[in-house]
Each structure stands twice: as C-alpha cells, then as structure tokens.
Design a protein around this motif. Structure first.
Motif, PDB file in Angstrom:
ATOM      1  N   HIS A   5      11.412 -12.663 -29.498  1.00  0.00           N
ATOM      2  CA  HIS A   5      10.905 -12.673 -30.880  1.00  0.00           C
ATOM      3  C   HIS A   5      10.014 -11.457 -31.079  1.00  0.00           C
ATOM      4  O   HIS A   5       8.929 -11.363 -30.506  1.00  0.00           O
ATOM      5  CB  HIS A   5      10.101 -13.947 -31.150  1.00  0.00           C
ATOM      6  N   HIS A   7       9.223  -7.924 -34.045  1.00  0.00           N
ATOM      7  CA  HIS A   7       9.458  -7.319 -35.359  1.00  0.00           C
ATOM      8  C   HIS A   7       9.503  -5.806 -35.159  1.00  0.00           C
ATOM      9  O   HIS A   7       8.558  -5.099 -35.493  1.00  0.00           O
ATOM     10  CB  HIS A   7       8.340  -7.701 -36.343  1.00  0.00           C
ATOM     11  N   ILE A  33      13.097  -9.997 -35.845  1.00  0.00           N
ATOM     12  CA  ILE A  33      13.124 -11.008 -36.903  1.00  0.00           C
ATOM     13  C   ILE A  33      13.328 -10.368 -38.276  1.00  0.00           C
ATOM     14  O   ILE A  33      12.759  -9.315 -38.569  1.00  0.00           O
ATOM     15  CB  ILE A  33      11.804 -11.809 -36.879  1.00  0.00           C
ATOM     16  N   GLU A  89      12.063 -16.347 -39.247  1.00  0.00           N
ATOM     17  CA  GLU A  89      11.223 -17.440 -38.904  1.00  0.00           C
ATOM     18  C   GLU A  89      10.774 -18.177 -40.142  1.00  0.00           C
ATOM     19  O   GLU A  89      10.406 -17.588 -41.148  1.00  0.00           O
ATOM     20  CB  GLU A  89      10.000 -16.971 -38.098  1.00  0.00           C
ATOM     21  N   HIS A 148       8.537 -20.509 -31.881  1.00  0.00           N
ATOM     22  CA  HIS A 148       8.035 -19.156 -31.614  1.00  0.00           C
ATOM     23  C   HIS A 148       6.511 -19.176 -31.531  1.00  0.00           C
ATOM     24  O   HIS A 148       5.867 -19.992 -32.179  1.00  0.00           O
ATOM     25  CB  HIS A 148       8.578 -18.229 -32.711  1.00  0.00           C
ATOM     26  N   ASP A 197       6.226 -10.992 -30.275  1.00  0.00           N
ATOM     27  CA  ASP A 197       5.818 -11.095 -31.681  1.00  0.00           C
ATOM     28  C   ASP A 197       5.198  -9.772 -32.141  1.00  0.00           C
ATOM     29  O   ASP A 197       4.342  -9.765 -33.031  1.00  0.00           O
ATOM     30  CB  ASP A 197       4.862 -12.273 -31.928  1.00  0.00           C
TER      31      ASP A 197
HETATM   32 ZN   LIG Z   1       7.212 -13.332 -35.951  1.00  0.00          ZN
END
Ligand SMILES: [Zn+2]
Length: 260
Positions: A5, A7, A33, A89, A148, A197
């Motif tokens: 996960h 970005h 994501i 998400e 997540h 993340d």
């Molecule tokens: Zn995220």
C-alpha cells in the motif's frame, strides 16, 4: 519484497525515480493507491508503464463528501482496468472527520457493494471507527479484505478470525507502538502484509521525513526482528500474501519484461 500500500504518485518526486530507488532497495512490486479521480488517473498511467506496479480504484474517506452516482460509476468502470487489483482505499475515519460521518458511511457501503459486484478485494482505511466499521465489514465485505495501516490491535483475533489481511505500516516501528508491535508479532503469518503508505508514516530511522516505497525494507527488518524471523523469509511470506490477496498478475521476481 512487495509494498502492499503506497501512493507513488503523491510522493512529491518523479514516480519513475521513486520506483527506481525502491527496486534498488529490493522492492519487487507495489500497489499504488488510486483513491480520488486524479490519483486513479495518475496511478493507472504509472501501472500501465511498469509491470511491477498495480493499482486500485476508490474514494478515500477524507473525500467522502464527493461520493455520488457518477463517481460510483467511474470507480466501477475503472475497476475493469487490467492493472486495477482492488477497490479502495475506503473506510471510516472518525479521528480526522474530514467528511461528515453519514457521507463516509454512504461512500464506504457503496464501495463495498462495488467490490462485491466486481469481485475484487477491498482496501480499508480505519481510524477511531472500529466499532462501526468491523460489523459493517463482516456483513457487507467482498471475499478479500485488506486492513491497511493496521490500527486495531485489540481486535486482532476477531479480524484474523474473518480471514482479513492485516497490513502494517511504518508506525509499527515507533517507540510508543507497543500494542501494535504485539499485534505484528502475533498476526497469523498467512495474513501479514507490510506497506509504507508513502508519503506518510516513515518508519524509523526515516521518521519525520517523507516516506517512499524503498523504506518498506526498514519495516520488514523491524517486523522480522519482532517475530524472530529471517528477513528473507518474512519478505517471501508477506510478498506471497500480497500476491494472493490482490491476485497480482506479474510474479514478483524483480525482473521486468519491459526492461524499464
Ligand atoms: Zn493510503
């Protein structure tokens, strides 16, 4: 090692450079994501160019005020793209409350419905909302659920009982994260995922600086230490879990047929 996960398109640097640093560190795949119209477009364009990048289609709970039939249609159509491996998400964030709670609930339940219809896993963002979120998820989730930035250590047994994946982020390395560390130690091996993340939640020793997928290796080393596992063994286990959870199409061998 798969970052389950991230970005990449929001890391504030050229995504190709971010990916190059990740590969150099040993990252063999990322799920980047797409949780707004803009992020979906950017992430899908990236995934089309890199065989080790997959993406998702959804609306972040912070943006839940923008949920409507038009966006629901857009997400469902986008989910048919061959590089899209999950819905989300989505979820509930009653900590920041950036969108009204009724709007968050509507967007969340709408995305669970899409995930069931298109038979894709759902990626869940949950903050201070476990009491509302867990029962809804138990009733309405598709077959595969990924929690997540896992943040409900007191419910580990319950969520593991549902067979939901628990994805630990860089905050598990923080000094005050005792309960989370205990959950990372006890999480069933077949449900354990690791993520950055990025650009958020940099693990120690990068805490306070922007995160990026390369740093998942620090979280890997830390959690391997917690579990008394070999680093390579935990990388193989969590990457196999990510490949299974998201039904990733390209094997995570680190070789890229496109030669990029
Ligand atoms: Zn995220």
């Amino acid at each position: 090692m798969i970052d389950s996960h991230t970005h990449v398109t929001s890391c504030g640097d050229d995504p190709d450079a971010v990916l190059a640093r990740a590969r150099a560190a040993g990252v063999t795949g990322v799920v980047t994501i797409g949780s707004s119209r803009e992020e979906m477009a950017a992430a899908t364009a990236l995934a089309e160019r890199h065989v080790d990048v997959h993406t998702t289609a959804g609306l972040h709970p912070h943006g839940a005020d923008g949920w409507d039939d038009d966006l629901a249609d857009h997400i469902e159509r986008h989910a048919a793209h061959p590089r899209v491996v999950a819905i989300g998400e989505t979820g509930l964030d009653f900590f920041r409350d950036r969108a009204p709670r009724e709007r968050q609930l509507a967007a969340f339940r709408g995305q669970l419905e899409i995930a069931r219809r298109v038979a894709l896993p759902v990626v869940i963002h949950a903050r201070d909302a476990a009491d509302e979120l867990v029962p809804l998820l138990a009733a309405e989730a598709p077959e595969t659920v990924v929690l997540h930035c896992f943040s409900m250590p007191d419910r580990l047994a319950e969520v593991a009982g549902h067979g939901w994946y628990c994805s630990f982020a860089g905050n598990v390395t923080y000094g005050n994260a005792g309960a989370l560390q205990e959950a990372a130690r006890r999480c069933p091996a077949e449900l354990l995922l690791l993520e950055t993340d990025a650009p958020y939640l940099s693990p120690v020793p990068f805490r306070g600086r922007p995160n990026e997928p390369a740093h998942v290796m620090e979280t890997l080393r830390f959690v391997a230490g917690l579990r008394g596992s070999e680093v390579e063994e935990l990388a193989a286990q969590t990457s196999a879990n990510a490949t299974r959870a998201f039904r990733l199409r390209a094997p995570a061998t680190g070789r890229r047929p496109d030669g990029a």
